[in-house]
Design an enzyme around this catalytic site. Structure first.
Site, PDB file in Angstrom:
ATOM      1  N   LYS A  59      15.336  -3.041   8.450  1.00  0.00           N
ATOM      2  CA  LYS A  59      15.664  -4.435   8.783  1.00  0.00           C
ATOM      3  C   LYS A  59      15.631  -4.630  10.298  1.00  0.00           C
ATOM      4  O   LYS A  59      15.087  -5.618  10.805  1.00  0.00           O
ATOM      5  CB  LYS A  59      17.039  -4.820   8.220  1.00  0.00           C
TER       6      LYS A  59
ATOM      7  N   GLN B  72      25.809  -4.516   5.125  1.00  0.00           N
ATOM      8  CA  GLN B  72      25.070  -3.698   4.167  1.00  0.00           C
ATOM      9  C   GLN B  72      26.019  -3.162   3.090  1.00  0.00           C
ATOM     10  O   GLN B  72      27.048  -2.573   3.397  1.00  0.00           O
ATOM     11  CB  GLN B  72      24.392  -2.532   4.924  1.00  0.00           C
TER      12      GLN B  72
ATOM     13  N   ASP C 232      22.152 -13.546   3.506  1.00  0.00           N
ATOM     14  CA  ASP C 232      21.937 -12.845   2.230  1.00  0.00           C
ATOM     15  C   ASP C 232      22.127 -13.777   1.035  1.00  0.00           C
ATOM     16  O   ASP C 232      21.706 -13.468  -0.071  1.00  0.00           O
ATOM     17  CB  ASP C 232      22.942 -11.686   2.095  1.00  0.00           C
TER      18      ASP C 232
END
Ligand code: NDP
Length: 291
Positions: free
Chosen positions: A54, A98, A121
Site C-alpha cells: 500500500k 490494518q 476502507d
C-alpha cells in the site's frame, strides 16, 4: 477453455494511471498532495506485506503516505489516541488501520473511532449505512473493484441475476448492496444456504467470497455467466481462488483469475477513495468519470 479472462491487473494499472494524473491536478490546486495514513500494529508478516505494498502504491500515485508502526503490546487507549490525532490532522485524507489487530484490542472500537469522512476502507457503520441508503460515502475497496470489473465487461447490469456467496461486512454484504444499486436481482448465499448449486446455476453474475479453495464447481456455472472470484487461498499448489477455475472457465463467458483478477483492484480503489476524500475535504471538483 471458452471464457474470456478478466485482466484485473491491467484494469487496476490503468486506473492507477488515471488517479496519478488527478493527484497532480489536485496537488496543484490544493497546494498539497492527498495523504493516506496507514497504521500497522504488531508484526504479522501478511499484514506487513499488505502495508508495504500500500505504501509503495501511495508513493507511485504521487500521494503522501504516513506510516505508523506500533508494537503488538500497544494499549487500546494509545491506539485510539493515534486515531484521534489522525482524524484531526489536516494533511490526512484517509486513515486505514490494518486488520487483524492483536486480541487485546477491540477492532470494532478502533474502526468506529475513525472519522467516517476519512474512512477510505469504508468499514465504518456510517459508511455501511450510507451505502445501504444511497448516500455518498466510502465503499469498501474490494467489492467496488469487483463492480468496476463487471461494468467494464458487461456495461449496464440492470436486470441481471447475481449471486454473491459470502456475507461478510468487508466483501459479501457491500457487494450485494452495490449490485442492488446496479439494479441486479441479488441473492446472497452463506454457510447455511441450502442447495447452493441450484442457486449458482441460475446466475448471470457469480461473485465468490468464501475463503474455501475451489468450492464453487465449474458444473454449477450457467453457460456464458460472468464469474468474479474474490477468494485468496494459499494451498500446496500455490494461490487459488474460491472457484474451480479450469471447470468454470470451460463454461463461463468471462472469469477473473487468481492471482491477477480482483486482488490488484483493492489497492487501486483504496487510492481512488483517498483521492476522492482529498477532493471532498478541500472542496475541489474532480473528474468522476475517470475514476
Ligand atoms: P469471511 O470469512 O469473513 O466470510 C466468508 C463468508 O463465506 C461467510 O459469510 C461464510 O458464511 C461464507 N461461507 C463459509 N463457508 C461456506 C460454504 N460452505 N458455503 C457458502 N458460504 C460459506 O471472509 P471475507 O469475506 O473476509 O473473505 C472471503 C475471501 O475473499 C477470502 O478468501 C479472503 O482471503 C478473500 N479476500 C480477498 C480480497 C482481495 O483483495 N482480493 C480482500 C478481502 C478478502 P457465514 O456468514 O454463514 O459464516
Amino acid at each position: 477453455m471458452s471464457a474470456d479472462i478478466i485482466d484485473g491487473k491491467a484494469f487496476a494499472l490503468a486506473l492507477r494511471g488515471r488517479i496519478a494524473d488527478q493527484v497532480t491536478a489536485f496537488a496543484a490546486a490544493a497546494g498539497r498532495p492527498p495523504g493516506l495514513a496507514v497504521v500497522l500494529v504488531g508484526d504479522d508478516p501478511a499484514s506487513a506485506v499488505y502495508v508495504r505494498s500500500k505504501g509503495k502504491a501511495v508513493k507511485e500515485a504521487g500521494m503522501e503516505g504516513f506510516e505508523h508502526r506500533l508494537p503488538a503490546t500497544v494499549s487500546q487507549d494509545d491506539l485510539l489516541a493515534l486515531v484521534d490525532a489522525l482524524n484531526a490532522d489536516v494533511n490526512v485524507d484517509g486513515i486505514l488501520v490494518q486488520l487483524p489487530l492483536p486480541s487485546h484490542i477491540d477492532e470494532r472500537a478502533v474502526t468506529t473511532r475513525i472519522d467516517p469522512d476519512k474512512d477510505v476502507d469504508g468499514f465504518h457503520p456510517v459508511n455501511a449505512g450510507r451505502l445501504a441508503t444511497g448516500l455518498e460515502g466510502f465503499v469498501p475497496c474490494t467489492p467496488l473493484g469487483c463492480v468496476m470489473l463487471l461494468r467494464d465487461r458487461l456495461g449496464d447490469l440492470t436486470g441481471l441475476d447475481a449471486v454473491v456467496i459470502g456475507r461478510s461486512n468487508i466483501v459479501g454484504k457491500p457487494m450485494a448492496q452495490l449490485l442492488i444499486r446496479e439494479s441486479c436481482t441479488v441473492t446472497v448465499a452463506h454457510s447455511r444456504t441450502k442447495d447452493l448449486s441450484s442457486i449458482v446455476c441460475r446466475a448471470d453474475i457469480v461473485v465468490a467470497a468464501v475463503g474455501r479453495p475451489e468450492m464453487i464447481r465449474g458444473e454449477w456455472i450457467k453457460p456464458g455467466a460472468t464469474v468474479i472470484d474474490v477468494g485468496i487461498n494459499r494451498t500446496e499448489d500455490g494461490l487459488v481462488g474460491d472457484v474451480d477455475f479450469a471447470g468454470a472457465a470451460s463454461v463461463a463467458g468471462a472469469i477473473t483469475p487468481v492471482p491477477g483478477g480482483v486482488g490488484p483492484m483493492t489497492i487501486a480503489v483504496l487510492l481512488r477513495n483517498t483521492l476522492l476524500s482529498a477532493h471532498r475535504r478541500a472542496q475541489i471538483p474532480y473528474d468522476r468519470d475517470a475514476l
